[in-house]
Design a protein around this motif. Structure first.
Motif, short mmCIF file in Angstrom:
data_model
loop_
_atom_site.label_atom_id
_atom_site.label_comp_id
_atom_site.label_asym_id
_atom_site.label_seq_id
_atom_site.Cartn_x
_atom_site.Cartn_y
_atom_site.Cartn_z
N LYS A 245 -14.01 80.65 -59.09
CA LYS A 245 -13.57 81.88 -58.44
C LYS A 245 -14.79 82.77 -58.25
O LYS A 245 -15.89 82.45 -58.69
N ASN A 246 -14.58 83.90 -57.62
CA ASN A 246 -15.67 84.84 -57.38
C ASN A 246 -15.99 85.61 -58.65
O ASN A 246 -15.28 86.53 -59.03
N GLY A 247 -17.07 85.23 -59.32
CA GLY A 247 -17.51 85.94 -60.53
C GLY A 247 -16.91 85.40 -61.81
O GLY A 247 -17.26 85.86 -62.90
N TYR A 248 -16.01 84.43 -61.73
CA TYR A 248 -15.42 83.82 -62.93
C TYR A 248 -14.87 82.44 -62.53
O TYR A 248 -14.96 82.02 -61.39
N PHE A 249 -14.29 81.75 -63.49
CA PHE A 249 -13.65 80.48 -63.15
C PHE A 249 -12.45 80.24 -64.06
O PHE A 249 -12.29 80.88 -65.10
N LEU A 250 -11.61 79.31 -63.63
CA LEU A 250 -10.41 78.96 -64.37
C LEU A 250 -10.49 77.51 -64.83
O LEU A 250 -11.06 76.66 -64.15
N VAL A 251 -9.92 77.26 -65.99
CA VAL A 251 -9.72 75.89 -66.46
C VAL A 251 -8.21 75.66 -66.53
O VAL A 251 -7.50 76.40 -67.22
N GLU A 252 -7.75 74.66 -65.81
CA GLU A 252 -6.31 74.39 -65.70
C GLU A 252 -5.97 73.10 -66.46
O GLU A 252 -6.56 72.05 -66.22
N ILE A 253 -5.02 73.21 -67.37
CA ILE A 253 -4.54 72.06 -68.14
C ILE A 253 -3.08 71.84 -67.77
O ILE A 253 -2.24 72.73 -67.96
N PHE A 254 -2.77 70.66 -67.26
CA PHE A 254 -1.40 70.36 -66.84
C PHE A 254 -0.85 69.23 -67.71
O PHE A 254 -1.35 68.11 -67.69
N ASN A 255 0.16 69.56 -68.50
CA ASN A 255 0.81 68.58 -69.36
C ASN A 255 2.00 67.96 -68.63
O ASN A 255 3.03 68.60 -68.45
N HIS A 256 1.87 66.71 -68.21
CA HIS A 256 2.93 66.04 -67.47
C HIS A 256 4.02 65.48 -68.39
O HIS A 256 5.06 65.02 -67.90
#
Length: 369
Positions: A245-256
């Motif tokens: 993202k602009n100036g930061y970032f995301l970490v996405e964890i998806f539990n199926h």
């Protein structure tokens, strides 16, 4: 000559009919006690046995499972236990779980969770405290799932029991456990379906014949994939992404998975994020996901707990997003999601330091120029 060939054809046809279509067995298998011993299964199912002997089912006793032993010894001391209460699921073929009779039933105890036991589960009876396995009252008759059905020379097979296909057969022991305070210390919201259930995920089809008496391309994995054995087999049910993202970032964890990422209260999941500039590590972020049970706001052993103190565990079908305030332009991000078989603090308390290792389940990397 034609009569001899015809006779050979009839004999061969009769043998094949017995193995693949008939319900009667041609050879007896002596069963001493209530259940056939696992060693009797080896004669036909050697490949499956090789998987099974490394599984948590084979190693469910206090002799082979040091985590279970540590907790049991603590419970026995705290409650002055006269009965191996864990045996209902950990050694289910033992008739009498009183400690005073342990030597009398040593052979059954060493069977742990035996092949014959699980394959004779006829139904699951639900109870508030813990479910109950209803066992088929017929020795030498077992439930299976192979379709088209394959018959055995040594025992009969029933393939029509739906619980052995939709995973509900596991719910006698793996559904929930309520302690003496009426508090549920662990629970599996399985949401089993024919498409996704305990068996499809933890016992997937793998290469190799199910028996040396017949030839099948695959068989159900009997190592029971999980935290203790072959966790990488379950990695496909977790997605991990780094989203800039602009100036930061995301970490996405998806539990199926149809249940929490981890179920046992002694375990914990952890996210580790490392940020590099060139080859230099400039930032490391860690976040633990766990369910903590206890009493009066403090963590306690399961038999004392009466409430959930903390629950940050990733839930069934949940997409958990972690925001990290760092501009990653010109940097590289390495994210890892993994687990501890025993939480570090509990490992120290129970002298289980051998299980402190962080086990990586999935990794993701992102580089932004």
């Amino acid at each position: 000559m034609r009569k001899v060939l015809l006779l050979l054809f009839i004999v061969k046809s009769a043998i094949l009919a017995n193995i693949f279509a008939g319900s009667a067995t041609t050879k007896s298998m002596e069963i001493k006690g209530d259940f056939a011993k696992t060693k009797q299964c080896i004669r036909c199912h050697l490949d499956i046995y090789e998987e099974y002997k490394n599984s948590p089912h084979f190693n469910s006793t206090t002799k082979n499972d040091s985590i279970h032993k540590a907790v049991w010894e603590a419970y026995k001391s705290a409650k002055n236990a006269k009965k191996y209460v864990c045996g209902k699921c950990h050694t289910p073929t033992v008739k009498d779980l009183k400690l005073i009779n342990s030597q009398k039933y040593e052979e059954e105890y060493n069977e742990a969770i035996a092949c014959a036991y699980c394959h004779r589960i006829e139904a699951i009876k639900e109870h508030p405290k813990a479910n109950e396995n209803i066992i088929l009252d017929k020795k030498g008759v077992y439930y299976g799932t192979r379709n088209p059905q394959i018959r055995s020379e040594y025992h009969k097979i029933i393939k029509t029991n739906l619980i052995h296909k939709n995973g509900d057969t596991c719910m006698g022991c793996h559904s929930h456990k309520q302690n003496g305070n009426g508090f549920v210390v662990c629970k599996t919201d399985s949401n089993n379906t024919l498409e996704q259930n305990c068996i499809t995920c933890h016992m997937p089809q793998v290469e190799g014949s199910l028996s040396d008496r017949v030839n099948t391309p695959t068989h159900a994995f009997h190592g029971f994939a999980g935290v203790k054995n072959n966790p990488k087999m379950l990695a496909k049910y977790v997605d991990l992404k780094v989203i800039p993202k602009n100036g930061y970032f995301l970490v996405e964890i998806f539990n199926h998975a149809p249940h929490d990422l981890l179920l046992h209260p002694m375990r914990a999941a952890k996210l580790i994020v490392e940020i590099y500039k060139g080859e230099k590590l400039i930032k490391r972020v860690e976040q633990m996901f766990e369910r903590v049970i206890g009493k009066d706001g403090k963590p306690t052993p399961p038999w004392v707990a009466d409430s959930v103190i903390k629950d940050s565990m990733i839930k069934a079908k949940e997409k958990r997003v972690v925001k990290i305030d760092e501009d990653i332009k010109g940097k590289r991000v390495v994210a890892k999601i993994g687990f501890y078989k025993v939480k570090p603090a509990l490992a120290k308390k129970f002298n289980l330091e051998e299980f402190v290792k962080f086990n990586i389940l999935k990794e993701a990397e992102f580089k932004r120029d």
